[in-house]
Design a protein around this motif. Structure first.
Motif, PDB file in Angstrom:
ATOM      1  N   PRO A  32       0.849  -1.204   0.000  1.00 55.61           N
ATOM      2  CA  PRO A  32       0.000   0.000   0.000  1.00 55.61           C
ATOM      3  C   PRO A  32       0.887   1.258   0.000  1.00 55.61           C
ATOM      4  CG  PRO A  32      -0.738  -1.555   1.660  1.00 55.61           C
ATOM      5  CD  PRO A  32       0.578  -2.073   1.145  1.00 55.61           C
ATOM      6  N   TYR A  33       0.337   2.364  -0.458  1.00 56.91           N
ATOM      7  CA  TYR A  33       1.157   3.566  -0.614  1.00 56.91           C
ATOM      8  C   TYR A  33       1.736   4.073   0.702  1.00 56.91           C
ATOM      9  CZ  TYR A  33      -2.552   6.802   0.907  1.00 56.91           C
ATOM     10  OH  TYR A  33      -3.504   7.478   1.625  1.00 56.91           O
ATOM     11  N   LEU A  34       0.994   4.005   1.803  1.00 54.99           N
ATOM     12  CA  LEU A  34       1.500   4.577   3.045  1.00 54.99           C
ATOM     13  C   LEU A  34       2.691   3.798   3.626  1.00 54.99           C
ATOM     14  CD1 LEU A  34       1.112   7.084   4.650  1.00 54.99           C
ATOM     15  CD2 LEU A  34      -0.580   5.910   6.042  1.00 54.99           C
ATOM     16  N   PRO A  35       2.647   2.467   3.748  1.00 55.07           N
ATOM     17  CA  PRO A  35       3.853   1.760   4.207  1.00 55.07           C
ATOM     18  C   PRO A  35       5.039   1.933   3.249  1.00 55.07           C
ATOM     19  CG  PRO A  35       1.942   0.328   4.383  1.00 55.07           C
ATOM     20  CD  PRO A  35       1.502   1.566   3.653  1.00 55.07           C
ATOM     21  N   ALA A  69       4.367  17.150   6.451  1.00 49.78           N
ATOM     22  CA  ALA A  69       3.824  17.871   5.293  1.00 49.78           C
ATOM     23  C   ALA A  69       3.668  16.947   4.087  1.00 49.78           C
ATOM     24  CB  ALA A  69       4.718  19.051   4.945  1.00 49.78           C
ATOM     25  N   SER A  70       4.687  16.152   3.791  1.00 44.84           N
ATOM     26  CA  SER A  70       4.598  15.288   2.608  1.00 44.84           C
ATOM     27  C   SER A  70       3.533  14.215   2.786  1.00 44.84           C
ATOM     28  CB  SER A  70       5.960  14.671   2.267  1.00 44.84           C
ATOM     29  OG  SER A  70       6.410  13.829   3.298  1.00 44.84           O
ATOM     30  N   SER A  71       3.412  13.672   3.984  1.00 42.45           N
ATOM     31  CA  SER A  71       2.381  12.656   4.236  1.00 42.45           C
ATOM     32  C   SER A  71       0.981  13.250   4.098  1.00 42.45           C
ATOM     33  CB  SER A  71       2.544  12.059   5.634  1.00 42.45           C
ATOM     34  OG  SER A  71       3.775  11.397   5.752  1.00 42.45           O
ATOM     35  N   VAL A 121       6.463   5.402   4.095  1.00 36.62           N
ATOM     36  CA  VAL A 121       7.177   5.428   5.372  1.00 36.62           C
ATOM     37  C   VAL A 121       8.536   4.739   5.251  1.00 36.62           C
ATOM     38  CG1 VAL A 121       7.141   4.603   7.767  1.00 36.62           C
ATOM     39  CG2 VAL A 121       5.081   5.622   6.765  1.00 36.62           C
ATOM     40  N   THR A 122       8.569   3.569   4.633  1.00 36.74           N
ATOM     41  CA  THR A 122       9.821   2.823   4.485  1.00 36.74           C
ATOM     42  C   THR A 122      10.817   3.581   3.616  1.00 36.74           C
ATOM     43  OG1 THR A 122       8.617   0.742   4.725  1.00 36.74           O
ATOM     44  CG2 THR A 122      10.826   0.620   3.751  1.00 36.74           C
TER      45      THR A 122
END
Length: 129
Positions: free
Chosen positions: A36-39, A83-85, A42-43
């Protein structure tokens, strides 16, 4: 040219390298490994964060990296990460913009504030020797 101007130019160059590194890892995880885009974000952000610390220490601000600075460095990236998240979330979830292009758009939002905070952290001399 003023020292701050030269540092900002080097910061942008290092930012370009870090952005390429981040985006390559993000695409690998998100498109090839189907995370998924969020993990994926983050990684990739964490990996490029470590690279950013060393490149900004040696190249941008020409200071010796120390453990104390490394431990404070996440503060400089908190603005960037938040901000980027947030930008990614809004662009993807609210405006339905592709999760493939949103990381690049999000980079530009945090650049000026990240430079200021990074400069203050890396150029400050450690109190403990």
């Amino acid at each position: 040219m003023k020292k701050t101007s030269r540092e900002f130019i080097r910061f942008v160059i290092i930012g370009g390298i870090n952005t390429f590194n981040y985006y390559a890892v993000y695409l690998l995880l998100h498109t090839l490994w189907r995370w998924p885009y969020l993990p994926s974000h983050v990684t990739a952000f964490f990996i490029s964060f470590v690279l950013s610390f060393f490149l900004n220490s040696y190249f941008t601000f020409k200071v010796k990296p120390t453990l104390a600075k490394f431990l404070k460095f996440p503060l400089s990236q908190a603005v960037n990460f938040t901000a980027s998240s947030l930008v990614m979330y809004v662009l993807i979830e609210r405006f339905h913009i592709s999760s493939i292009v949103t990381p690049i758009l999000a980079v530009f939002v945090a650049l000026p504030a990240t430079f200021i905070v990074t400069s203050k952290i890396l150029k400050k001399e450690s109190v403990s020797a």
